[in-house]
Design a protein around this motif. Structure first.
Motif, PDB file in Angstrom:
ATOM      1  N   ALA A  23       0.834  -1.210   0.000  1.00  0.00           N
ATOM      2  CA  ALA A  23       0.000   0.000   0.000  1.00  0.00           C
ATOM      3  C   ALA A  23       0.863   1.252   0.000  1.00  0.00           C
ATOM      4  CB  ALA A  23      -0.922  -0.005   1.216  1.00  0.00           C
ATOM      5  N   SER A  24       1.930   1.237   0.750  1.00  0.00           N
ATOM      6  CA  SER A  24       2.823   2.388   0.832  1.00  0.00           C
ATOM      7  C   SER A  24       3.489   2.668  -0.513  1.00  0.00           C
ATOM      8  CB  SER A  24       3.886   2.132   1.900  1.00  0.00           C
ATOM      9  OG  SER A  24       4.836   3.162   1.905  1.00  0.00           O
ATOM     10  N   ARG A  25       4.028   1.640  -1.132  1.00  0.00           N
ATOM     11  CA  ARG A  25       4.682   1.833  -2.437  1.00  0.00           C
ATOM     12  C   ARG A  25       3.681   2.278  -3.493  1.00  0.00           C
ATOM     13  NH1 ARG A  25       7.385  -3.001  -0.924  1.00  0.00           N
ATOM     14  NH2 ARG A  25       6.112  -4.162  -2.392  1.00  0.00           N
ATOM     15  N   ASP A  26       2.494   1.687  -3.477  1.00  0.00           N
ATOM     16  CA  ASP A  26       1.451   2.066  -4.430  1.00  0.00           C
ATOM     17  C   ASP A  26       1.081   3.546  -4.267  1.00  0.00           C
ATOM     18  OD1 ASP A  26      -0.480   1.088  -6.493  1.00  0.00           O
ATOM     19  OD2 ASP A  26      -1.930   1.772  -4.984  1.00  0.00           O
ATOM     20  N   LYS A  27       0.939   3.969  -3.022  1.00  0.00           N
ATOM     21  CA  LYS A  27       0.580   5.359  -2.731  1.00  0.00           C
ATOM     22  C   LYS A  27       1.670   6.315  -3.207  1.00  0.00           C
ATOM     23  CE  LYS A  27      -0.571   8.401   1.128  1.00  0.00           C
ATOM     24  NZ  LYS A  27      -0.722   8.500   2.585  1.00  0.00           N
ATOM     25  N   VAL A  28       2.919   5.971  -2.961  1.00  0.00           N
ATOM     26  CA  VAL A  28       4.031   6.831  -3.367  1.00  0.00           C
ATOM     27  C   VAL A  28       4.106   6.946  -4.890  1.00  0.00           C
ATOM     28  CG1 VAL A  28       6.555   7.005  -3.416  1.00  0.00           C
ATOM     29  CG2 VAL A  28       5.389   6.478  -1.281  1.00  0.00           C
ATOM     30  N   ILE A  29       3.993   5.830  -5.580  1.00  0.00           N
ATOM     31  CA  ILE A  29       4.059   5.852  -7.045  1.00  0.00           C
ATOM     32  C   ILE A  29       2.907   6.674  -7.617  1.00  0.00           C
ATOM     33  CG2 ILE A  29       3.921   4.441  -9.142  1.00  0.00           C
ATOM     34  CD1 ILE A  29       5.343   2.204  -7.526  1.00  0.00           C
ATOM     35  N   LYS A  30       1.706   6.474  -7.090  1.00  0.00           N
ATOM     36  CA  LYS A  30       0.550   7.234  -7.588  1.00  0.00           C
ATOM     37  C   LYS A  30       0.686   8.720  -7.287  1.00  0.00           C
ATOM     38  CE  LYS A  30      -2.761   3.475  -7.735  1.00  0.00           C
ATOM     39  NZ  LYS A  30      -3.991   2.887  -7.200  1.00  0.00           N
ATOM     40  N   ASN A  31       1.274   9.063  -6.159  1.00  0.00           N
ATOM     41  CA  ASN A  31       1.523  10.463  -5.825  1.00  0.00           C
ATOM     42  C   ASN A  31       2.510  11.082  -6.818  1.00  0.00           C
ATOM     43  OD1 ASN A  31       1.460  12.895  -4.400  1.00  0.00           O
ATOM     44  ND2 ASN A  31       3.098  12.260  -3.034  1.00  0.00           N
ATOM     45  N   CYS A  32       3.566  10.347  -7.138  1.00  0.00           N
ATOM     46  CA  CYS A  32       4.539  10.833  -8.125  1.00  0.00           C
ATOM     47  C   CYS A  32       3.889  11.016  -9.496  1.00  0.00           C
ATOM     48  CB  CYS A  32       5.717   9.864  -8.229  1.00  0.00           C
ATOM     49  SG  CYS A  32       6.804   9.864  -6.799  1.00  0.00           S
ATOM     50  N   ALA A  34       0.749  11.674 -10.080  1.00  0.00           N
ATOM     51  CA  ALA A  34      -0.132  12.848 -10.016  1.00  0.00           C
ATOM     52  C   ALA A  34       0.666  14.141 -10.119  1.00  0.00           C
ATOM     53  CB  ALA A  34      -0.935  12.824  -8.714  1.00  0.00           C
ATOM     54  N   GLN A  35       1.790  14.220  -9.415  1.00  0.00           N
ATOM     55  CA  GLN A  35       2.616  15.425  -9.464  1.00  0.00           C
ATOM     56  C   GLN A  35       3.211  15.644 -10.846  1.00  0.00           C
ATOM     57  OE1 GLN A  35       5.548  15.234  -6.356  1.00  0.00           O
ATOM     58  NE2 GLN A  35       4.033  15.398  -4.723  1.00  0.00           N
ATOM     59  N   THR A  36       3.713  14.585 -11.452  1.00  0.00           N
ATOM     60  CA  THR A  36       4.297  14.701 -12.784  1.00  0.00           C
ATOM     61  C   THR A  36       3.234  15.023 -13.817  1.00  0.00           C
ATOM     62  OG1 THR A  36       6.000  13.125 -12.123  1.00  0.00           O
ATOM     63  CG2 THR A  36       5.792  13.560 -14.464  1.00  0.00           C
ATOM     64  N   SER A  37       2.043  14.481 -13.655  1.00  0.00           N
ATOM     65  CA  SER A  37       0.936  14.804 -14.568  1.00  0.00           C
ATOM     66  C   SER A  37       0.593  16.285 -14.507  1.00  0.00           C
ATOM     67  CB  SER A  37      -0.303  13.984 -14.227  1.00  0.00           C
ATOM     68  OG  SER A  37      -0.088  12.630 -14.474  1.00  0.00           O
ATOM     69  N   VAL A  40       3.281  18.131 -16.404  1.00  0.00           N
ATOM     70  CA  VAL A  40       3.080  17.952 -17.848  1.00  0.00           C
ATOM     71  C   VAL A  40       1.926  18.827 -18.339  1.00  0.00           C
ATOM     72  CG1 VAL A  40       2.322  16.299 -19.613  1.00  0.00           C
ATOM     73  CG2 VAL A  40       4.113  15.663 -17.987  1.00  0.00           C
ATOM     74  N   LYS A  41       0.855  18.859 -17.589  1.00  0.00           N
ATOM     75  CA  LYS A  41      -0.298  19.691 -17.966  1.00  0.00           C
ATOM     76  C   LYS A  41       0.100  21.161 -18.041  1.00  0.00           C
ATOM     77  CE  LYS A  41      -4.946  20.970 -16.545  1.00  0.00           C
ATOM     78  NZ  LYS A  41      -5.969  20.891 -15.518  1.00  0.00           N
ATOM     79  N   HIS A  42       0.833  21.623 -17.035  1.00  0.00           N
ATOM     80  CA  HIS A  42       1.288  23.021 -17.009  1.00  0.00           C
ATOM     81  C   HIS A  42       2.211  23.317 -18.207  1.00  0.00           C
ATOM     82  CE1 HIS A  42       2.741  26.854 -15.555  1.00  0.00           C
ATOM     83  NE2 HIS A  42       3.982  26.394 -15.656  1.00  0.00           N
ATOM     84  N   LEU A  43       3.135  22.402 -18.479  1.00  0.00           N
ATOM     85  CA  LEU A  43       4.055  22.613 -19.602  1.00  0.00           C
ATOM     86  C   LEU A  43       3.328  22.598 -20.944  1.00  0.00           C
ATOM     87  CD1 LEU A  43       7.131  20.503 -18.440  1.00  0.00           C
ATOM     88  CD2 LEU A  43       6.984  23.001 -18.620  1.00  0.00           C
ATOM     89  N   ARG A  44       2.306  21.769 -21.069  1.00  0.00           N
ATOM     90  CA  ARG A  44       1.508  21.759 -22.312  1.00  0.00           C
ATOM     91  C   ARG A  44       0.813  23.104 -22.513  1.00  0.00           C
ATOM     92  NH1 ARG A  44      -1.216  15.826 -21.977  1.00  0.00           N
ATOM     93  NH2 ARG A  44       0.473  14.687 -22.981  1.00  0.00           N
ATOM     94  N   GLU A  45       0.270  23.639 -21.433  1.00  0.00           N
ATOM     95  CA  GLU A  45      -0.388  24.948 -21.526  1.00  0.00           C
ATOM     96  C   GLU A  45       0.612  26.028 -21.925  1.00  0.00           C
ATOM     97  OE1 GLU A  45      -2.101  25.316 -17.643  1.00  0.00           O
ATOM     98  OE2 GLU A  45      -3.772  23.957 -18.109  1.00  0.00           O
ATOM     99  N   GLN A  64       7.226  14.153 -19.924  1.00  0.00           N
ATOM    100  CA  GLN A  64       6.354  13.116 -20.469  1.00  0.00           C
ATOM    101  C   GLN A  64       7.021  11.741 -20.376  1.00  0.00           C
ATOM    102  OE1 GLN A  64       5.659  14.889 -24.336  1.00  0.00           O
ATOM    103  NE2 GLN A  64       3.541  15.402 -23.787  1.00  0.00           N
ATOM    104  N   THR A  65       8.319  11.716 -20.645  1.00  0.00           N
ATOM    105  CA  THR A  65       9.063  10.461 -20.526  1.00  0.00           C
ATOM    106  C   THR A  65       9.082   9.984 -19.088  1.00  0.00           C
ATOM    107  OG1 THR A  65      10.457  11.068 -22.407  1.00  0.00           O
ATOM    108  CG2 THR A  65      11.298   9.358 -20.932  1.00  0.00           C
ATOM    109  N   LYS A  66       9.292  10.914 -18.163  1.00  0.00           N
ATOM    110  CA  LYS A  66       9.288  10.569 -16.744  1.00  0.00           C
ATOM    111  C   LYS A  66       7.916  10.012 -16.343  1.00  0.00           C
ATOM    112  CE  LYS A  66      10.560  13.877 -13.909  1.00  0.00           C
ATOM    113  NZ  LYS A  66      10.617  14.921 -12.856  1.00  0.00           N
ATOM    114  N   LEU A  67       6.855  10.622 -16.846  1.00  0.00           N
ATOM    115  CA  LEU A  67       5.500  10.166 -16.534  1.00  0.00           C
ATOM    116  C   LEU A  67       5.271   8.741 -17.050  1.00  0.00           C
ATOM    117  CD1 LEU A  67       2.699  10.766 -15.379  1.00  0.00           C
ATOM    118  CD2 LEU A  67       2.116  11.829 -17.572  1.00  0.00           C
ATOM    119  N   LYS A  68       5.722   8.459 -18.261  1.00  0.00           N
ATOM    120  CA  LYS A  68       5.574   7.105 -18.812  1.00  0.00           C
ATOM    121  C   LYS A  68       6.333   6.084 -17.978  1.00  0.00           C
ATOM    122  CE  LYS A  68       4.810   8.623 -23.528  1.00  0.00           C
ATOM    123  NZ  LYS A  68       5.377   8.755 -24.874  1.00  0.00           N
TER     124      LYS A  68
END
Length: 102
Positions: A23-32, A34-37, A40-45, A64-68
């Motif tokens: 659960a901890s690892r899943d939460k950390v990865i999903k948090n990363c 979300a932050q990277t997304s 990416v959204k800001h940079l696209r704008e 985008q590469t980091k997000l993938k």
């Protein structure tokens, strides 16, 4: 690896170590992700406002590469989770059967 001896409590291991670690690892990865997304959204704008800025384009591609990579890491984590539960069940099935969480 041998089955746990009487000194090891399979239930505690499953609940407090295995489940919490996953659960901890899943939460950390999903948090990363979300932050990277958000980045990416800001940079696209910003890219839409200034199409000629190559530095901005490079930064966008890098994020985008980091997000993938992070999204693929989530898939890897799922495989690790499945395999660790398989090993746990092989070693502790006599002592404890964990409840299904999915």
């Amino acid at each position: 690896m041998a089955a746990p001896s009487g000194g090891v409590n399979c239930e505690e291991f499953a609940e407090f170590q295995l489940m919490s670690a996953h659960a901890s690892r899943d939460k950390v990865i999903k948090n990363c992700i979300a932050q990277t997304s958000a980045v990416v959204k800001h940079l696209r704008e910003e890219r839409e406002k200034n199409l000629d800025d190559l530095t901005l384009l490079k930064q966008l591609r890098k994020e985008q590469t980091k997000l993938k990579w992070m999204q693929s890491e989530l898939n890897v984590e799922e495989v690790v989770n499945d395999r660790s539960w398989k090993v746990f069940n092989e070693r502790c099935r006599i002592h404890f059967k964990p409840p299904k969480t999915e």
